[in-house]
Design a protein around this motif. Sequence first.
Motif, short mmCIF file in Angstrom:
data_model
loop_
_atom_site.label_atom_id
_atom_site.label_comp_id
_atom_site.label_asym_id
_atom_site.label_seq_id
_atom_site.Cartn_x
_atom_site.Cartn_y
_atom_site.Cartn_z
N UNK A 48 -19.66 3.42 -3.84
CA UNK A 48 -18.97 3.25 -2.56
C UNK A 48 -17.48 3.45 -2.79
N UNK A 49 -16.71 3.49 -1.71
CA UNK A 49 -15.30 3.85 -1.81
C UNK A 49 -14.42 2.76 -2.42
N UNK A 50 -14.94 1.57 -2.52
CA UNK A 50 -14.16 0.47 -3.06
C UNK A 50 -14.75 -0.84 -2.58
N UNK A 51 -13.94 -1.88 -2.57
CA UNK A 51 -14.38 -3.20 -2.14
C UNK A 51 -14.16 -3.33 -0.64
N UNK A 52 -15.20 -3.71 0.08
CA UNK A 52 -15.11 -3.89 1.53
C UNK A 52 -15.13 -5.37 1.87
N UNK A 53 -14.68 -5.69 3.07
CA UNK A 53 -14.67 -7.08 3.53
C UNK A 53 -16.08 -7.60 3.76
N UNK A 106 -11.20 0.07 -8.37
CA UNK A 106 -12.61 0.38 -8.08
C UNK A 106 -12.62 1.46 -7.02
N UNK A 107 -13.27 2.58 -7.31
CA UNK A 107 -13.32 3.67 -6.33
C UNK A 107 -14.64 4.42 -6.48
N UNK A 108 -14.86 5.38 -5.59
CA UNK A 108 -16.11 6.13 -5.59
C UNK A 108 -16.16 7.16 -6.71
N UNK A 109 -17.31 7.20 -7.37
CA UNK A 109 -17.52 8.24 -8.38
C UNK A 109 -18.15 9.48 -7.81
N UNK A 154 -19.17 14.15 1.38
CA UNK A 154 -19.58 13.43 2.60
C UNK A 154 -21.09 13.53 2.81
N UNK A 155 -21.62 14.74 2.67
CA UNK A 155 -23.06 14.96 2.88
C UNK A 155 -23.87 14.15 1.88
N UNK A 156 -23.47 14.17 0.60
CA UNK A 156 -24.19 13.41 -0.43
C UNK A 156 -24.19 11.93 -0.12
N UNK A 157 -23.05 11.42 0.31
CA UNK A 157 -22.97 10.00 0.60
C UNK A 157 -23.80 9.64 1.83
N UNK A 158 -23.81 10.53 2.84
CA UNK A 158 -24.62 10.30 4.04
C UNK A 158 -26.10 10.28 3.70
N UNK A 159 -26.51 11.16 2.79
CA UNK A 159 -27.92 11.19 2.36
C UNK A 159 -28.28 9.90 1.64
N UNK A 160 -27.39 9.44 0.77
CA UNK A 160 -27.66 8.20 0.05
C UNK A 160 -27.71 7.00 0.99
N UNK A 161 -26.88 7.06 2.04
CA UNK A 161 -26.84 5.95 2.99
C UNK A 161 -28.03 5.96 3.94
#
Length: 717
Positions: free
Chosen positions: A198-203, A258-261, A342-349
């Motif tokens: 994921x892109x980092x730490x979310x609330x 912490x960031x997205x790989x 973006x497409x890869x992350x959308x598929x994973x989500x």
Amino acid sequence: MEEVDHSRAFLKDVKRLVIKVGTAVVARNDGKIALGKLGALCEQLKELNSQGYEIILVSSGAVGLGRQRLKYRKLVNSSFADLQKPQVELDGKACAAVGQNCLMALYDTLFSQLDVSSAQLLVTDSDFRDRDFRRQLSETMKSLLSLKVIPIFNENDAVSTRRAPYEDSSGIFWDNDSLAALLALELKADLLILLSDVDGLYSGPPSDPRSKLIHTYIKEKHQTEITFGDKSRVGRGGMTAKVKAAVNAAYAGIPVVITSGFAAGNIFKVLQGERIGTLFHQDAHLWAPVKEIDARGMAFAARESSRRLQAMTSEERKKILLDVADALETNVKLINVENEADVSEAQRAGYEKSLIARLALKPGKITSLAKSIRVLANMEDPIGRVLKKTELADGLVLEKTSSPLGVLLIVFESRPEALVQIASLAIRSGNGLLLKGGKEAKRSNAILHKIITEAIPESVGGKLIGLVTSREEIPDLLKHDDVIDLVIPRGSNKLVSQVKNSTTIPVLGHADGICHVYIDKSANMDMAKRIVLDAKIDYPAACNAMETLLVHNDLKSTTAFNDLVVELCIAGVTLYGGPRASALLRIPEAHSFHHEYSSMACTVEFVDDVHAAIGHIHEHGSAHTDCIIAEDQEVVDAFLGQVDSAAVFHNASPRFCDGARFGLGAEVGISTSRIHARGPVGVEGLLTTRWILRGNGQIVDGDKEITYTHKDLPIEP
């Protein structure tokens, strides 16, 4: 490009960094190594190595890779009888031993191709209790790094004495995140980067739209506010483990990000100080938060920039568009990299296939967009055109002229090409623009916005087009009819309905794209087959794709219609029927005629004649695009004259309902409203009118001394 955070200025002095790669980054959902991502990571590390950075890599993935390989080997060697027995879970230590060998072989092969040497170092928790081991580790690292070798660390799970290797959190380190933090401290690294999925730490959970990305972690504030999601889908820990390791390292003096790989070049972006991911730093509580751009302020800035744009000559505005087209083609590789992420992350989500189809920029799409922009640039200048000229009285001439609307707010989902189309239309029509795209296209939208705004000259300013990044700002913006003149939502029925119900600002758009094709008994069936197949399968996710096929009742038992049904099924279209069609064709009954599939599916129903077809469309359609295939002119005239939709076609696919195909250059969307613009909305739909009156001293004074002529005057070319 992401905003540069000045609290990250220390990054310019980083030389030695530890990078931890999680299993979720290097492995696919099925446990196999994601070779493309691993290769891209190795290329980043090679480039950093050549730039003089000292790279220490901590890589997970061995256990998962070993489990996948041993499962396959066990399956190959099993008899049918063996497979009927209860399957025992594979020993984790055996998986680690086999997987570590596979993982290092992959790294060695990839780095060798890049002319980089790598080294393997397996450690256990107990090793670090030995002072001599720690001293030798430091000496070995000094030697390897001086030779530009990239050392690759992993916990030696195969021989670890940990009581429960995947649960026990006691000891000096408890997983590869804490191992990376320990190594960063032990080896005096300048920075630790933890690459996540994921892109980092979310609330809150990243899948929750209410969650916000935390750019800088402040322990005193965030440790009581954050709700963590589930554990990693493939590794031992998850964000909880990463945050624990990051906090420990940061408060011991090692900054952590912490960031997205998954995103291309994220390690470079971190080192350049870009505001991506979540930063952990011992001085974070001393820093004032980076001020977010106020969306209302963006609207005011867009209006000011639009006024400067309108003051330019037609040729100057044309040149801006041509420069935008050139810039897009020059940066096509960079755009595609961000879009693929973006497409890869959308598929994973787990997003729906129809959304992913709209999200992806197909090969040649950027070239096609650039071509459309050039068509737009070479069109007649739409601003300030005299539409009507009238002599009111002697020496008193009134002109009705075209004028920009002002500031447009476009809220769109999925399609990143919409950003390009809308931005180019705004430039051509002299409007200011605020854009809010969906989070699923965040990287694509960011790079496209950057490329386009950098092509706009400073005399106008890049603030002509603002990119709103916070979803929370939209409800507030929808209240400000004093700074925003038109809202155009592009996306789902739900999105459009929410926007319409939340604002007093005029809204232009369509909620549904329920398009019909009616085949009359007089139709040329060969033509009908071509049109229907194109209408459904050319781009099923588009709003102008066919969702309902209406067929004259006389055709239901014909060979030609049967062939058409077979062709649709062969193409992979799932058919649903109305009450009449479902019984005859033996297909499931559609739950509603008012349904937009946006996929390889459609509804079929039989009607008695053209008037029944018209009635069906009026009752169940969305007034978007409807088509008749017929040769009987009387039937055709009835359909074209009575179907009350924004676009009505005869013997042509509804897929032609498109701004570029209509020769408009591009479109901001398709409108089914009955005021202002209707159908594909191009430049003209983004214009209003102004009245300009030219006189020589006339006054009204009760109309006592003026004689009105109201004579139409010719408009000079």
